[in-house]
Design an enzyme around this catalytic site. Structure first.
Site, PDB file in Angstrom:
ATOM      1  N   SER A   1       0.804  -1.225   0.000  1.00 10.43           N
ATOM      2  CA  SER A   1       0.000   0.000   0.000  1.00 10.43           C
ATOM      3  C   SER A   1       0.839   1.279   0.000  1.00 10.43           C
ATOM      4  O   SER A   1       0.337   2.323  -0.385  1.00 10.43           O
ATOM      5  CB  SER A   1      -0.959   0.019   1.193  1.00 10.43           C
ATOM      6  OG  SER A   1      -0.255   0.002   2.417  1.00 10.43           O
TER       7      SER A   1
ATOM      8  N   ASP B   1      -2.446   8.509   7.925  1.00  8.10           N
ATOM      9  CA  ASP B   1      -3.361   7.664   8.687  1.00  8.10           C
ATOM     10  C   ASP B   1      -2.531   6.770   9.603  1.00  8.10           C
ATOM     11  O   ASP B   1      -1.360   7.062   9.856  1.00  8.10           O
ATOM     12  CB  ASP B   1      -4.298   6.875   7.746  1.00  8.10           C
ATOM     13  CG  ASP B   1      -3.553   5.871   6.881  1.00  8.10           C
ATOM     14  OD1 ASP B   1      -2.340   5.632   7.114  1.00  8.10           O
ATOM     15  OD2 ASP B   1      -4.182   5.310   5.958  1.00  8.10           O
TER      16      ASP B   1
ATOM     17  N   HIS C   1       0.197   5.175   6.877  1.00  6.28           N
ATOM     18  CA  HIS C   1       0.785   5.790   5.675  1.00  6.28           C
ATOM     19  C   HIS C   1       1.161   7.244   5.891  1.00  6.28           C
ATOM     20  O   HIS C   1       0.581   7.932   6.728  1.00  6.28           O
ATOM     21  CB  HIS C   1      -0.209   5.678   4.514  1.00  6.28           C
ATOM     22  CG  HIS C   1      -0.692   4.276   4.282  1.00  6.28           C
ATOM     23  ND1 HIS C   1      -1.912   3.830   4.736  1.00  6.28           N
ATOM     24  CD2 HIS C   1      -0.102   3.227   3.689  1.00  6.28           C
ATOM     25  CE1 HIS C   1      -2.057   2.544   4.409  1.00  6.28           C
ATOM     26  NE2 HIS C   1      -0.969   2.159   3.777  1.00  6.28           N
TER      27      HIS C   1
END
Ligand code: NAG
Ligand code: NAG
Length: 355
Positions: free
Chosen positions: A44, A330, A333
């Site tokens: 991600s 978040d 990330h």
């Protein structure tokens, strides 16, 4: 159990920089290098929206994700704005954004200048993708093979070979393995043997990319996983300290990775393959956020910042007033600002490793 569910989709990281042109460049390179295309593989940290097109809970294609991206466009990037791959292709003078391979709006030009095959939740251990439903690394490799075939159909074979020869591959994976799968493998593996197993899978992956003609490969080391906001919350005790268990595993993995990749490279003098230290730059910023222009580096900008990630960070979640003051966007990330400061600090390492 909700915790378990979002633990499934950790992230990772990655990148480099390079050549000519492009207006308003943020990064000035110290070397005159020419990069035709950038191909990104991993999780991600470098998923540019591939997960929008697969059946997984690991998505970021809703606000507030993307709130600062082209005026507020959620694209599946796991940040408020640009990701490391976007900043990297910009630094290399290749283009302004790196698209996702599965994006149906992808242009022919992107076949020639690169895409990301990465998928949030991915990792080298098959157990990782079995749990997260992310695109396995082996499938990302198959997607790259298809990409090359398509490129060869679109332009002359020789031109295609030339593009691949002058491309850079970036691999940012392993974090989900260390964070999600290692604890579930403890009956089979201790930390060193697990790290060694994953490093062997990384080497096989490098070998496959090399066989396809890529000669410059940057492998990102694991970040300080124990300092990711969600990991602090889960394993860092009442004061949300960086969790030693995860950081120690990441450091051990990184030392094996660096040794083994260096060894591999000695057998392939035609290649420039390097491990980019993604651990120390992050931990420096996390330990001294003010020195790097941040106010906050122990929680994310989304919600309380302690737990919100993926679907827990959604349009009902308030965000911090100024995300440029936050290193983390978040629970896992980085903000665009965070990505940009990191790229600034790893750029020289990237250039030295690849050119
Ligand atoms: C950089 O490389 C390009 C292509 O090889 C060359 O045309 C250009 O003059 C170089 N620029 C500098 C500043 O060396
Ligand atoms: C947000 O923070 C950055 C970095 O400290 C600062 O340059 C910028 O002016 C701030 N923006 C607002 C709207 O306060």
């Amino acid at each position: 159990m909700l915790l378990k569910v979002f633990l499934l989709f950790v992230c990772s990281s990655f990148y480099l920089c390079s050549s000519s042109s492009s207006k308003g460049r943020t990064f000035i390179l110290q070397k005159n290098v020419s990069v035709s295309a950038v191909f990104v593989f991993g999780d991600s940290f470098v998923d540019q929206g591939n997960n929008n097109y697969i059946n997984t809970l690991g998505k970021g294609n809703f606000l507030p994700y993307g709130k600062d991206f082209q005026g507020g466009k959620p694209t599946g990037r796991f940040s408020n704005g640009k990701t490391l791959p976007d900043l990297l292709v910009e630094a290399f003078g290749v283009k302004d954004y790196l698209p996702a391979s599965l994006d149906p709006l992808i242009k022919d030009k992107d076949l020639q200048t690169g895409v990301s095959f990465a998928s949030g939740g991915s990792g080298f251990d098959p157990l990782t993708t079995a749990e997260t439903s992310a695109i396995p690394m082996s499938v990302q490799l198959d997607m790259f093979k298809q990409h090359i075939l398509k490129l060869k159909r679109n332009i002359k074979e020789e031109a295609a070979d030339n593009i691949i020869d002058n491309s850079v591959a970036v691999i940012v994976a392993g974090n989900n393995d260390l964070f999600l799968s290692l604890p579930n493998r403890r009956l089979q593996y201790d930390v060193p043997s697990y790290a060694n197993m994953i490093v062997n899978l990384v080497l096989n992956f490098i070998q496959e990319i090399y066989k396809l003609g890529v000669r410059r490969i940057a492998v990102f080391s694991a970040p300080p996983i124990g300092c990711l906001p969600v990991v602090r919350t889960l394993d860092g005790g009442p004061h949300r300290k960086c969790a030693d268990k995860e950081n120690n595993a990441a450091q051990l993995f990184n030392s094996f990775l660096t040794q083994q990749v260096q060894l591999w490279a000695t057998s392939y003098p035609q290649s420039r393959v390097g491990v980019i230290d993604y651990y120390n730059p992050l931990i420096s910023i996390i330990e001294n956020p003010h020195k790097y222009g941040f106010d906050v580096a122990d929680r994310g900008c989304c919600g309380t910042g302690e737990i919100e990630v993926l679907f827990l960070c959604n349009k009902l979640t308030p965000t911090c007033p100024n995300d440029s003051k936050y290193f983390f966007w978040d629970g896992f990330h980085l903000t665009e600002k965070g990505n940009s400061i990191i790229l600034y600090h790893i750029l020289q390492d990237l250039l030295n490793s690849l050119f």
